[in-house]
Design an enzyme around this catalytic site. Structure first.
Site, PDB file in Angstrom:
ATOM      1  N   HIS A 120     -13.028   2.936   0.832  1.00 36.96           N
ATOM      2  CA  HIS A 120     -12.982   1.871   1.843  1.00 36.96           C
ATOM      3  C   HIS A 120     -13.672   0.607   1.322  1.00 36.96           C
ATOM      4  CE1 HIS A 120     -12.905   5.173   5.168  1.00 36.96           C
ATOM      5  NE2 HIS A 120     -11.683   4.727   4.972  1.00 36.96           N
ATOM      6  N   ASN A 157       0.889  -1.172   0.000  1.00 39.43           N
ATOM      7  CA  ASN A 157       0.000   0.000   0.000  1.00 39.43           C
ATOM      8  C   ASN A 157       0.920   1.214   0.000  1.00 39.43           C
ATOM      9  OD1 ASN A 157      -1.749   2.060   0.510  1.00 39.43           O
ATOM     10  ND2 ASN A 157      -2.674   1.155   2.332  1.00 39.43           N
ATOM     11  N   ARG A 210     -11.146  15.475   8.553  1.00 38.16           N
ATOM     12  CA  ARG A 210     -12.012  15.861   7.421  1.00 38.16           C
ATOM     13  C   ARG A 210     -13.396  16.243   7.927  1.00 38.16           C
ATOM     14  NH1 ARG A 210     -10.908  10.556   4.512  1.00 38.16           N
ATOM     15  NH2 ARG A 210      -8.744  10.749   3.885  1.00 38.16           N
ATOM     16  N   ARG A 249      -2.746  -1.811  -3.316  1.00 35.76           N
ATOM     17  CA  ARG A 249      -3.949  -1.018  -3.062  1.00 35.76           C
ATOM     18  C   ARG A 249      -3.942   0.192  -3.996  1.00 35.76           C
ATOM     19  NH1 ARG A 249      -5.041   3.368   1.467  1.00 35.76           N
ATOM     20  NH2 ARG A 249      -7.236   3.687   0.998  1.00 35.76           N
ATOM     21  N   GLU A 252      -8.202  -5.312   5.616  1.00 35.68           N
ATOM     22  CA  GLU A 252      -8.081  -4.902   4.211  1.00 35.68           C
ATOM     23  C   GLU A 252      -6.878  -5.554   3.531  1.00 35.68           C
ATOM     24  OE1 GLU A 252      -8.562  -0.748   5.818  1.00 35.68           O
ATOM     25  OE2 GLU A 252      -9.187  -0.390   3.759  1.00 35.68           O
TER      26      GLU A 252
END
Ligand code: ADP
Length: 407
Positions: free
Chosen positions: A179, A12, A240, A90, A384
């Protein structure tokens, strides 16, 4: 010792970091995981964790290629390198072109590059990881797994913005969701943990980490999600804002003379839990400060939960029936307080919290945290990296991957 099983390396790659994990094909437990960080800076370093033992070494200011060199050396030292039969990467944004994971070739790479404008910070960094890995391991199949792919089943009613259609046609401006790898993993796990009928169930999954999104899953498919064109839309996150009236942004830009970069920084880096609490983006800090009476932290927690409950309620309207609400991600897996506050806001659905089960289901445990006849609330830790490894193993034709996903 030499490993006889086929192995899958997961990468990733960010602009200054590279996370990695090594899985035996078909096994959810990694042999090794780690992180190279501050790449290209003086304190560039790489840390690998093997059997709970962490080792860090300096990369002497070098970048991604040097990090991968060290990683390959460590793999060789442990007798794992020859066993690596696939690499899974990813990729943040696959636009509308990528509805599932794919084996990389030059054509695929240029198609992915054509989506860079949709994720200008993330996609080029992810691509750099793929190109570096191809250069170092040219004979090993490289597979890309997209964060957006799982949400490609959303209907137009869920993915269109009410903007002039020319922006969708010309710029691809629509809701994509993110996600996806986590939501897909948790959706599959939920079917087995909660004994749901694969072809007849409706659940809402809340993935709450530093970023957060919730997804309505109907019979294994995403039908709506809270994130949009970018990961900024929807829930309150660490830094965020999530949903905010675009008119408020226009107002502030006029008032302070902000350019687009300043707007971007405020919404992505200075808002969310950090912006409201004026203290921290980290939920652990927010919770303990709120418990001590910190007004900003209490407000941050309240807004976080209010927005989450409101979105879960909204997502349920994309399902014919709500069977379960599932929590995952660092906050979802560990914060019994956020779960309790959220479930108390979901009374209208008939979900009843089981306090003792809620308090006990932390630190990687999966389980049901509700009682009674209504919809179920549950916790399912996400994985993940494993999902990326599983896709890479399957697409590279390695045996033993599929059924083992639920081991
Ligand atoms: P990322 O999205 O970067 O993968 P994680 O999924 O690890 O992040 O989630 C990080 C968030 O989880 C942080 O806000 C952190 O405070 C929160 N978290 C982790 N453990 C706990 C805990 N015990 N209680 C409350 N929040 C927690």
């Amino acid at each position: 010792m030499t490993e006889n099983r086929s192995l899958v390396l997961v990468i990733n790659c960010g602009s200054s970091s590279l996370k990695f994990a090594l899985f035996p094909a078909g096994d959810q437990t990694p042999l090794m995981s780690g992180l190279a960080e501050c790449l290209g800076e003086t304190d560039a370093r790489i840390t690998a964790k093997i059997d709970g033992d962490k080792k860090t070494e300096s990369l002497n200011g070098e970048g991604h290629a040097a990090a991968l060199d060290v990683l390959l050396r460590v793999l060789a030292e442990h007798g794992w390198l020859a066993g690596v039969k696939a690499v899974g990467h990813r990729m943040v944004h696959g636009g509308e072109a990528f509805k599932a994971s794919v084996v990389v070739n030059e054509k695929i790479l240029s198609e992915i590059e054509a989506h860079n404008h949709l994720a200008p910070l993330h996609n080029p960094a992810n691509l750099l990881g793929i190109r570096t890995a191809i250069a170092k391991m040219p004979t090993i199949p490289q597979v890309v797994v997209f964060d957006t792919a799982f949400h490609q089943t959303m209907p137009a009613s869920a993915y269109l913005y009410a903007l002039p259609m020319e922006y969708y046609r010309e710029q691809g401006v629509r809701r994509y969701g993110f996600h996806g790898t986590s939501h897909r993993f948790v959706a599959e796990e939920a079917v087995s943990l909660l004994k749901l009928k694969p072809a007849d169930h409706g659940i809402v999954i809340a993935h709450l980490g530093n970023g957060g999104s919730a997804t309505a899953v109907l019979n294994g498919k995403s039908v709506d999600t809270t994130m949009g064109l970018t990961p900024l839309e929807g829930l309150v996150m660490g830094t965020r804002s999530g949903d905010v009236d675009p008119g408020a942004v226009v107002h502030l830009a006029r008032a302070y003379g902000w350019d687009v970069n300043q707007i971007d920084t405020v919404l992505n880096k200075k808002s969310g839990l950090l912006g409201i609490s004026e203290l921290s983006n980290d939920m652990r800090t927010i919770e303990s400060a709120a418990a001590e009476g910190h007004d900003g932290a209490q407000k941050a927690l309240d807004v976080f939960v209010h927005r989450l409950a409101r979105h879960i309620g909204g997502l349920a309207t994309s399902l014919p029936r709500l069977d379960a609400v599932v929590f995952t991600g660092g906050i979802g897996e560990n914060s019994s307080l956020v779960r309790k506050m959220t479930i108390e806001r979901l009374k209208v659905f008939g979900i009843v919290l089981d306090d003792a089960a809620n308090e006990a289901t932390i630190r990687g445990k999966a389980g049901v945290i509700s009682k009674g006849a209504g919809p179920v609330a549950a916790v399912i830790p996400t994985n993940e990296e494993w999902m990326i490894a599983r896709d890479a193993g399957e697409l590279a034709g390695l045996g033993g991957s599929k059924g083992a996903a639920r081991a």
